[in-house]
Write an enzyme that holds these catalytic residues in place. Sequence first.
Site, short mmCIF file in Angstrom:
data_model
loop_
_atom_site.label_atom_id
_atom_site.label_comp_id
_atom_site.label_asym_id
_atom_site.label_seq_id
_atom_site.Cartn_x
_atom_site.Cartn_y
_atom_site.Cartn_z
N CYS A 114 0.81 -1.23 0.00
CA CYS A 114 0.00 0.00 0.00
C CYS A 114 0.84 1.27 0.00
O CYS A 114 0.36 2.34 -0.36
CB CYS A 114 -0.96 0.00 1.18
SG CYS A 114 -2.12 -1.37 1.12
N HIS A 251 -3.49 7.41 1.90
CA HIS A 251 -3.84 6.06 1.44
C HIS A 251 -5.19 5.71 2.04
O HIS A 251 -5.43 5.95 3.23
CB HIS A 251 -2.77 5.06 1.87
CG HIS A 251 -3.20 3.64 1.71
ND1 HIS A 251 -3.71 3.17 0.52
CD2 HIS A 251 -3.23 2.60 2.57
CE1 HIS A 251 -4.03 1.90 0.67
NE2 HIS A 251 -3.75 1.53 1.90
N ASN A 281 -10.07 -0.11 -0.48
CA ASN A 281 -8.62 0.03 -0.41
C ASN A 281 -8.02 -0.53 -1.70
O ASN A 281 -8.07 -1.74 -1.93
CB ASN A 281 -8.12 -0.74 0.83
CG ASN A 281 -6.61 -0.69 0.99
OD1 ASN A 281 -5.89 -0.29 0.08
ND2 ASN A 281 -6.15 -1.12 2.15
O1 UT7 Z 1 -3.83 -0.86 3.51
C1 UT7 Z 1 -2.96 -1.51 4.39
C2 UT7 Z 1 -3.28 -1.22 5.75
N1 UT7 Z 1 -4.48 -1.88 6.16
C3 UT7 Z 1 -5.19 -1.33 7.10
O2 UT7 Z 1 -4.85 -0.26 7.51
C4 UT7 Z 1 -6.37 -2.09 7.68
C5 UT7 Z 1 -6.36 -1.87 9.15
N2 UT7 Z 1 -7.42 -2.55 9.86
C6 UT7 Z 1 -8.72 -2.21 9.77
O3 UT7 Z 1 -9.08 -1.35 8.98
C7 UT7 Z 1 -9.69 -2.84 10.73
O4 UT7 Z 1 -8.98 -3.52 11.72
C8 UT7 Z 1 -10.70 -3.81 10.06
C9 UT7 Z 1 -11.68 -3.03 9.22
C10 UT7 Z 1 -9.96 -4.81 9.19
C11 UT7 Z 1 -11.49 -4.57 11.12
O5 UT7 Z 1 -12.14 -3.65 11.98
P1 UT7 Z 1 -12.04 -3.84 13.57
O6 UT7 Z 1 -12.87 -2.79 14.16
O7 UT7 Z 1 -10.57 -3.85 13.91
O8 UT7 Z 1 -12.72 -5.25 13.79
P2 UT7 Z 1 -12.10 -6.57 14.39
O9 UT7 Z 1 -11.14 -7.19 13.44
O10 UT7 Z 1 -11.65 -6.30 15.77
O11 UT7 Z 1 -13.40 -7.48 14.44
C12 UT7 Z 1 -14.53 -7.16 15.24
C13 UT7 Z 1 -15.60 -8.20 15.01
C14 UT7 Z 1 -15.09 -9.62 15.12
O12 UT7 Z 1 -16.08 -10.40 15.74
P3 UT7 Z 1 -15.96 -10.77 17.30
O13 UT7 Z 1 -14.67 -11.53 17.42
O14 UT7 Z 1 -15.94 -9.46 18.02
O15 UT7 Z 1 -17.18 -11.60 17.53
C15 UT7 Z 1 -14.96 -10.06 13.67
O16 UT7 Z 1 -15.11 -11.46 13.51
O17 UT7 Z 1 -16.15 -8.08 13.70
C16 UT7 Z 1 -16.12 -9.33 13.03
N3 UT7 Z 1 -15.93 -9.10 11.61
C17 UT7 Z 1 -16.95 -8.89 10.77
N4 UT7 Z 1 -18.28 -8.84 10.96
C18 UT7 Z 1 -19.06 -8.58 9.89
C19 UT7 Z 1 -14.76 -9.05 10.90
N5 UT7 Z 1 -15.02 -8.80 9.61
C20 UT7 Z 1 -16.37 -8.71 9.50
C21 UT7 Z 1 -17.23 -8.44 8.42
N6 UT7 Z 1 -18.56 -8.39 8.65
N7 UT7 Z 1 -16.78 -8.22 7.16
#
Ligand code: UT7
Length: 324
Positions: A114, A251, A281
């Site tokens: 990225c 980005h 992204n």
């Molecule tokens: O470009 C390179 C750099 N990349 C980034 O900067 C990405 C950085 N990370 C992020 O943007 C975020 O961490 C994400 C968008 C990927 C995830 O958001 P989050 O608020 O950190 O969520 P999480 O991974 O902590 O997940 C929270 C919950 C989980 O469920 P439990 O364990 O709390 O029951 C996940 O299983 O959300 C669940 N989850 C989803 N639910 C519905 C994860 N993906 C999904 C989904 N739909 N697509």
Amino acid sequence: MRRSILTGTGSYLPEKVLTNDDLAKIVDTSDEWIRARTGIRQRHVAADGELTSDLAIRAAERALEAAGRDASDIDMVLVATSTPDNTFPATATTVQAGLGITHGGPAFDLQAVCSGFVYALATADSFIRSGAANRVLVIGAETFSRILDWTDRGTCVLFGDGAGAVVLEAGEGRGDTSDRGILSTRIHADGRQKDLLYVDGGPSSTQTVGHLRMKGREVFRHAVVRIAEVMQEVMEETGIGPDDIALFVPHQANIRILEGTARKIGLDRNKVYITVDRHGNTSAASIPLALDEAVRKGRVGEGDLVLMEAMGGGFTWGGSLVRL
Ligand code: UT7
């Protein structure tokens, strides 16, 4: 003092759009979750047979047109991508040939995920300032849809395909921040963080292409810190403060990261240019795609200061300050 002046921008998005509702039919997710956690509403996806080089060529043609240049005026082609057409040759050579450039100038790919576009700007700037190049086409182009695991809701909802390009040309400046062109670029890497964001395949390891794997929450945590750091670095080096900046073109990974980092360095929310809602992204393509949109919509123009930053797999990260 020799400067790298940005004389044209261009971009291209594949026609096909995938909405959050479309994704909810494939994996256990919802429009509400995706919008609340990322800001994404839709993303574009390349058609069957549409390659990274095809997107790159379309974006490059538009950038050349905006710069008022012919392809033959370009003496170096740089493509930032993590989704090349083939393991080799470099996609940049396919782009060079596709544009009709035949004079034998260098063409190569740059792989910093990225952060690829910021790395490519830094590289092109070094070539121009050293006198090794005069007119460089810098392209960020990706087809991330091809390396996603479409059963993994934690990653497949985040990414999209597209390409953006800029023409950089050598010009003379006074050597201070009133100059047009790239005023500062800072790029970094920390290879110890490889396992937080990577593709689980490759020619040397598995002889397969592999799929993107990410520990999203941990990447998020590192991203906010690293991005704010590198923006401070660029501003300190140039003595330019948040109020002088006309537009922040980050980005586009997650709206919460964009807004969080802008807040951290005291940048007005209205100066943050956002495309993540419509593009998702697009990795190395996201900054030049957003910049081209901002220029064409008249949000920025000649003389304006634009701050860019990115962070990606590796980790790699970087920032750049440019006066258009
Ligand atoms: O470009 C390179 C750099 N990349 C980034 O900067 C990405 C950085 N990370 C992020 O943007 C975020 O961490 C994400 C968008 C990927 C995830 O958001 P989050 O608020 O950190 O969520 P999480 O991974 O902590 O997940 C929270 C919950 C989980 O469920 P439990 O364990 O709390 O029951 C996940 O299983 O959300 C669940 N989850 C989803 N639910 C519905 C994860 N993906 C999904 C989904 N739909 N697509």
